[in-house]
Design a protein around this motif. Structure first.
Motif, PDB file in Angstrom:
ATOM      1  N   THR A  11      24.563  47.270  61.647  1.00  0.00           N
ATOM      2  CA  THR A  11      23.094  47.624  61.587  1.00  0.00           C
ATOM      3  C   THR A  11      22.449  48.338  60.471  1.00  0.00           C
ATOM      4  O   THR A  11      22.973  49.152  59.937  1.00  0.00           O
ATOM      5  CB  THR A  11      22.536  48.430  62.782  1.00  0.00           C
ATOM      6  N   VAL A  12      21.491  47.794  59.836  1.00  0.00           N
ATOM      7  CA  VAL A  12      21.079  48.630  58.516  1.00  0.00           C
ATOM      8  C   VAL A  12      19.835  49.418  59.091  1.00  0.00           C
ATOM      9  O   VAL A  12      18.837  49.213  59.774  1.00  0.00           O
ATOM     10  CB  VAL A  12      20.404  47.625  57.607  1.00  0.00           C
ATOM     11  N   PHE A  21      13.599  53.766  58.456  1.00  0.00           N
ATOM     12  CA  PHE A  21      13.297  52.134  58.739  1.00  0.00           C
ATOM     13  C   PHE A  21      14.680  51.686  59.131  1.00  0.00           C
ATOM     14  O   PHE A  21      15.615  51.830  58.861  1.00  0.00           O
ATOM     15  CB  PHE A  21      12.921  51.605  57.351  1.00  0.00           C
ATOM     16  N   GLY A  22      14.216  50.846  60.204  1.00  0.00           N
ATOM     17  CA  GLY A  22      15.254  49.922  60.718  1.00  0.00           C
ATOM     18  C   GLY A  22      14.931  48.855  61.569  1.00  0.00           C
ATOM     19  O   GLY A  22      13.760  48.275  61.488  1.00  0.00           O
ATOM     20  N   PRO A  23      15.623  48.154  62.208  1.00  0.00           N
ATOM     21  CA  PRO A  23      15.429  46.999  63.077  1.00  0.00           C
ATOM     22  C   PRO A  23      14.359  47.076  63.914  1.00  0.00           C
ATOM     23  O   PRO A  23      13.422  46.122  64.080  1.00  0.00           O
ATOM     24  CB  PRO A  23      16.492  46.610  63.833  1.00  0.00           C
ATOM     25  N   VAL A  55       6.036  55.637  66.293  1.00  0.00           N
ATOM     26  CA  VAL A  55       7.043  54.822  65.378  1.00  0.00           C
ATOM     27  C   VAL A  55       6.325  54.667  64.157  1.00  0.00           C
ATOM     28  O   VAL A  55       7.041  54.732  63.129  1.00  0.00           O
ATOM     29  CB  VAL A  55       7.706  53.687  65.980  1.00  0.00           C
ATOM     30  N   ILE A  56       5.207  54.186  64.388  1.00  0.00           N
ATOM     31  CA  ILE A  56       4.391  53.774  62.746  1.00  0.00           C
ATOM     32  C   ILE A  56       4.137  54.968  62.076  1.00  0.00           C
ATOM     33  O   ILE A  56       4.023  54.927  60.957  1.00  0.00           O
ATOM     34  CB  ILE A  56       3.220  52.688  63.195  1.00  0.00           C
ATOM     35  N   LYS A  57       3.495  55.921  63.063  1.00  0.00           N
ATOM     36  CA  LYS A  57       3.117  57.319  62.275  1.00  0.00           C
ATOM     37  C   LYS A  57       4.166  57.884  61.549  1.00  0.00           C
ATOM     38  O   LYS A  57       4.168  58.506  60.588  1.00  0.00           O
ATOM     39  CB  LYS A  57       2.385  58.295  63.340  1.00  0.00           C
ATOM     40  N   ASN A  58       5.298  57.934  62.290  1.00  0.00           N
ATOM     41  CA  ASN A  58       6.455  58.561  61.689  1.00  0.00           C
ATOM     42  C   ASN A  58       7.140  57.862  60.412  1.00  0.00           C
ATOM     43  O   ASN A  58       7.362  58.574  59.625  1.00  0.00           O
ATOM     44  CB  ASN A  58       7.464  58.791  62.827  1.00  0.00           C
ATOM     45  N   PHE A  93      13.696  44.940  53.048  1.00  0.00           N
ATOM     46  CA  PHE A  93      14.625  45.596  54.216  1.00  0.00           C
ATOM     47  C   PHE A  93      15.506  44.298  54.814  1.00  0.00           C
ATOM     48  O   PHE A  93      16.430  43.965  54.899  1.00  0.00           O
ATOM     49  CB  PHE A  93      13.754  46.015  55.329  1.00  0.00           C
ATOM     50  N   LYS A  94      14.487  42.915  54.945  1.00  0.00           N
ATOM     51  CA  LYS A  94      15.124  41.886  55.491  1.00  0.00           C
ATOM     52  C   LYS A  94      16.212  41.042  54.297  1.00  0.00           C
ATOM     53  O   LYS A  94      17.145  40.518  54.698  1.00  0.00           O
ATOM     54  CB  LYS A  94      14.036  40.604  55.656  1.00  0.00           C
TER      55      LYS A  94
END
Length: 127
Positions: A11-12, A21-23, A55-58, A93-94
């Motif tokens: 997992t990246v 940032f992650g999946p 999640v978006i705000k962080n 990221f992808k």
């Protein structure tokens, strides 16, 4: 290990002291792009709107730029779109995920192929 098929999972995650940032963030951004709203994206992921917003705000705080543009409701309803930065971040990221997956697949096959597993099984253990 008779008929067991081994596999791996990589997992990246891009980190500072926290996950930046992650999946999960990627899936949420993809959902916003497809649904046109944070609420719709959260619903698709079985996530509360509050959690998705957090999640978006962080992520925005860590990256230092907005990931979405939000539009207030009204007759036509509100919504969200991805910023150009979010689209580029998602694309990068992808691409990184694909590269890491390709390397992991190659290395897994090198170290855990049938011949290597056979060697492990045939090793004498000291008694």
């Amino acid at each position: 290990m008779n008929d067991v098929r081994l596999h791996y999972k990589v997992t990246v995650r891009i980190m500072d002291d926290n996950k930046a940032f992650g999946p999960g963030v990627a899936a949420l951004l993809e959902g916003i792009g497809q649904c046109g709203s944070l609420q719709g994206a959260a619903r698709r992921m079985n996530m509360s709107y509050t959690k998705a917003w957090t999640v978006i705000k962080n992520a925005e705080r860590i990256w230092g730029f907005p990931l979405t543009r939000r539009y207030a409701g009204g007759k036509t309803g509100g919504g969200s779109v991805l910023t150009a930065q979010a689209e580029m971040l998602l694309c990068r990221f992808k691409a990184m995920e694909q590269t890491v997956d390709a390397v992991a697949e190659r290395e897994f096959c090198k170290y855990f192929n049938a011949d290597e597993i056979k060697k492990l099984k045939e090793m004498d253990e000291p008694r």
